[in-house]
Design a protein around this motif. Structure first.
Motif, PDB file in Angstrom:
ATOM      1  N   ARG A   4      -7.639  -0.696   9.562  1.00  0.00           N
ATOM      2  CA  ARG A   4      -7.564   0.961   9.914  1.00  0.00           C
ATOM      3  C   ARG A   4      -5.835   1.205   8.886  1.00  0.00           C
ATOM      4  N   GLY A   5      -5.259  -0.039   8.848  1.00  0.00           N
ATOM      5  CA  GLY A   5      -4.442   0.428   6.891  1.00  0.00           C
ATOM      6  C   GLY A   5      -4.770   1.157   6.364  1.00  0.00           C
ATOM      7  N   ILE A   6      -6.058   0.199   5.343  1.00  0.00           N
ATOM      8  CA  ILE A   6      -6.334   0.665   4.541  1.00  0.00           C
ATOM      9  C   ILE A   6      -6.978   1.641   4.563  1.00  0.00           C
ATOM     10  N   TYR A   7      -7.860   2.129   5.751  1.00  0.00           N
ATOM     11  CA  TYR A   7      -8.266   3.131   5.718  1.00  0.00           C
ATOM     12  C   TYR A   7      -7.617   4.954   5.688  1.00  0.00           C
ATOM     13  N   THR A   8      -6.586   4.585   6.433  1.00  0.00           N
ATOM     14  CA  THR A   8      -5.401   5.877   6.560  1.00  0.00           C
ATOM     15  C   THR A   8      -4.469   5.512   5.474  1.00  0.00           C
ATOM     16  N   THR A   9      -4.227   4.801   4.562  1.00  0.00           N
ATOM     17  CA  THR A   9      -3.545   4.471   2.866  1.00  0.00           C
ATOM     18  C   THR A   9      -5.031   5.390   2.235  1.00  0.00           C
ATOM     19  N   ASP A  10      -6.398   5.244   2.328  1.00  0.00           N
ATOM     20  CA  ASP A  10      -6.365   6.559   1.138  1.00  0.00           C
ATOM     21  C   ASP A  10      -6.752   7.733   1.655  1.00  0.00           C
ATOM     22  N   LEU A  11      -6.763   7.651   2.860  1.00  0.00           N
ATOM     23  CA  LEU A  11      -6.885   9.494   3.377  1.00  0.00           C
ATOM     24  C   LEU A  11      -5.376  10.541   3.117  1.00  0.00           C
ATOM     25  N   MET A  12      -4.312   9.162   3.254  1.00  0.00           N
ATOM     26  CA  MET A  12      -3.113   9.589   2.734  1.00  0.00           C
ATOM     27  C   MET A  12      -2.786  10.319   1.482  1.00  0.00           C
ATOM     28  N   LEU A  13      -3.515   9.269   0.751  1.00  0.00           N
ATOM     29  CA  LEU A  13      -3.890   9.475  -0.835  1.00  0.00           C
ATOM     30  C   LEU A  13      -4.755  10.652  -1.399  1.00  0.00           C
ATOM     31  N   LYS A  14      -5.176  10.662  -0.372  1.00  0.00           N
ATOM     32  CA  LYS A  14      -6.228  11.769  -0.940  1.00  0.00           C
ATOM     33  C   LYS A  14      -5.944  13.052  -0.377  1.00  0.00           C
ATOM     34  N   THR A  15      -4.884  13.186   0.660  1.00  0.00           N
ATOM     35  CA  THR A  15      -4.346  14.184   1.250  1.00  0.00           C
ATOM     36  C   THR A  15      -3.162  15.336  -0.029  1.00  0.00           C
ATOM     37  N   ALA A  16      -2.402  14.071  -0.392  1.00  0.00           N
ATOM     38  CA  ALA A  16      -1.590  14.971  -1.196  1.00  0.00           C
ATOM     39  C   ALA A  16      -1.251  14.264  -2.188  1.00  0.00           C
ATOM     40  N   TYR A  17      -0.407  14.890  -3.214  1.00  0.00           N
ATOM     41  CA  TYR A  17      -0.374  14.520  -4.015  1.00  0.00           C
ATOM     42  C   TYR A  17       0.953  13.342  -3.909  1.00  0.00           C
ATOM     43  N   GLU A  20       2.193   8.820  -4.835  1.00  0.00           N
ATOM     44  CA  GLU A  20       2.369   8.074  -5.220  1.00  0.00           C
ATOM     45  C   GLU A  20       2.910   7.103  -4.017  1.00  0.00           C
ATOM     46  N   ALA A  21       1.981   5.522  -4.017  1.00  0.00           N
ATOM     47  CA  ALA A  21       1.851   4.922  -2.731  1.00  0.00           C
ATOM     48  C   ALA A  21       3.019   3.902  -3.369  1.00  0.00           C
ATOM     49  N   VAL A  22       3.574   3.068  -3.033  1.00  0.00           N
ATOM     50  CA  VAL A  22       5.174   2.668  -3.453  1.00  0.00           C
ATOM     51  C   VAL A  22       4.332   0.996  -2.657  1.00  0.00           C
ATOM     52  N   SER A  23       3.807   1.173  -1.678  1.00  0.00           N
ATOM     53  CA  SER A  23       3.801  -0.404  -1.559  1.00  0.00           C
ATOM     54  C   SER A  23       2.416   0.199  -0.549  1.00  0.00           C
ATOM     55  N   ALA A  24       2.088  -0.143  -0.535  1.00  0.00           N
ATOM     56  CA  ALA A  24       0.502  -1.007   0.634  1.00  0.00           C
ATOM     57  C   ALA A  24      -0.343  -1.917   0.682  1.00  0.00           C
ATOM     58  N   THR A  25       0.336  -2.485   1.643  1.00  0.00           N
ATOM     59  CA  THR A  25      -0.254  -4.026   1.718  1.00  0.00           C
ATOM     60  C   THR A  25      -0.033  -4.632   3.266  1.00  0.00           C
ATOM     61  N   PRO A  26      -1.087  -5.397   3.721  1.00  0.00           N
ATOM     62  CA  PRO A  26      -0.799  -6.370   4.732  1.00  0.00           C
ATOM     63  C   PRO A  26       0.508  -6.948   4.719  1.00  0.00           C
ATOM     64  N   VAL A  27       1.236  -6.833   6.612  1.00  0.00           N
ATOM     65  CA  VAL A  27       2.498  -7.869   6.344  1.00  0.00           C
ATOM     66  C   VAL A  27       2.341  -7.931   7.544  1.00  0.00           C
ATOM     67  N   CYS A  28       3.146  -9.792   7.751  1.00  0.00           N
ATOM     68  CA  CYS A  28       3.032 -10.120   8.929  1.00  0.00           C
ATOM     69  C   CYS A  28       3.688  -9.200  10.361  1.00  0.00           C
ATOM     70  N   PRO A  29       2.897 -10.237  11.160  1.00  0.00           N
ATOM     71  CA  PRO A  29       1.439 -10.420  11.648  1.00  0.00           C
ATOM     72  C   PRO A  29       0.847 -10.118  12.253  1.00  0.00           C
ATOM     73  N   GLY A  30      -0.092  -9.514  10.790  1.00  0.00           N
ATOM     74  CA  GLY A  30      -1.203  -8.704  10.438  1.00  0.00           C
ATOM     75  C   GLY A  30      -0.968  -7.315  10.906  1.00  0.00           C
ATOM     76  N   LYS A  31       0.030  -6.463  10.240  1.00  0.00           N
ATOM     77  CA  LYS A  31       0.403  -5.713  10.499  1.00  0.00           C
ATOM     78  C   LYS A  31      -0.327  -5.153   9.006  1.00  0.00           C
ATOM     79  N   TYR A  32       0.214  -3.662   8.875  1.00  0.00           N
ATOM     80  CA  TYR A  32       0.236  -2.615   7.606  1.00  0.00           C
ATOM     81  C   TYR A  32       0.647  -2.311   7.829  1.00  0.00           C
ATOM     82  N   ILE A  33       1.597  -1.825   5.958  1.00  0.00           N
ATOM     83  CA  ILE A  33       2.324  -1.393   5.694  1.00  0.00           C
ATOM     84  C   ILE A  33       1.340   0.179   4.264  1.00  0.00           C
ATOM     85  N   ALA A  34       1.979   1.016   4.441  1.00  0.00           N
ATOM     86  CA  ALA A  34       1.778   1.983   3.158  1.00  0.00           C
ATOM     87  C   ALA A  34       2.837   2.836   2.944  1.00  0.00           C
ATOM     88  N   ILE A  35       3.777   3.092   2.152  1.00  0.00           N
ATOM     89  CA  ILE A  35       4.839   3.347   1.989  1.00  0.00           C
ATOM     90  C   ILE A  35       4.152   4.498   0.583  1.00  0.00           C
TER      91      ILE A  35
END
Length: 182
Positions: A15-28, A30-45
């Protein structure tokens, strides 16, 4: 003007990867970071102008749904936050050492921003989730009073959300400890 930053933290990588894609398509933004982190979470900055970051994070929060752990938008992020996230900082001189630890990656970025704005301190590192069980921590230096003021300001943020693990101030760290931090 690209001085706003926003972040979402999710419990699902897919869901993190899917969500990040929509976030980047929604507005202008830039992704600072979009990556899995422990323990099995995902962050998008993301960063960009305030309106774009607000729009992107709004879509991210809505899309994340039940997988959302935390999120934030900082309209005027302190310039030392980005280098601290990538561990590319080297303070001019060392003094007291401040350490803040949180269960949430998002709340630690906001806490670090507050600490940097509250006192004359220099960031060392903002470690985010990988290899530390999904927790985060922020280390910084300055004179003892400034480090205590930074700790107070930053800890209040994480404490407010109930996600603070611990804070420490070391007034005069060993030279051997400093070597292990850089």
């Amino acid at each position: 003007m690209n001085n706003a930053i926003g972040m979402i933290e999710l419990t699902s990588i897919a869901r993190g990867i899917y969500t990040t894609d929509l976030m980047l398509k929604t507005a202008y933004v830039e992704a600072v970071s979009a990556t899995p982190v422990c323990p099995g979470k995902y962050i998008a900055i993301v960063h960009g102008d305030v309106a774009a970051v607000e729009s992107s994070i709004s879509v991210g929060v809505e899309t994340a749904g039940e997988y959302l752990v935390d999120s934030f938008i900082l309209p005027n992020v302190h310039p030392a936050v980005f280098p601290a996230i990538t561990a590319t900082t080297m303070p001019d001189e060392t003094g007291a050492l401040g350490i803040m630890e949180s269960f949430s990656l998002a709340s630690m970025i906001v806490a670090a921003d507050a600490a940097l704005k509250a006192a004359d301190v220099q960031a060392i590192e903002l470690r985010m989730g990988s290899g530390i069980g999904g927790k985060s921590y922020f280390t910084f230096t300055g004179d003892v009073a400034a480090v205590r003021a930074g700790i107070e300001a930053g800890a209040a943020i994480a404490l407010e959300k109930g996600l603070l693990v611990d804070v420490e101030v070391i007034p005069s760290p060993s030279d051997k400890l400093w070597k292990s931090l850089f």
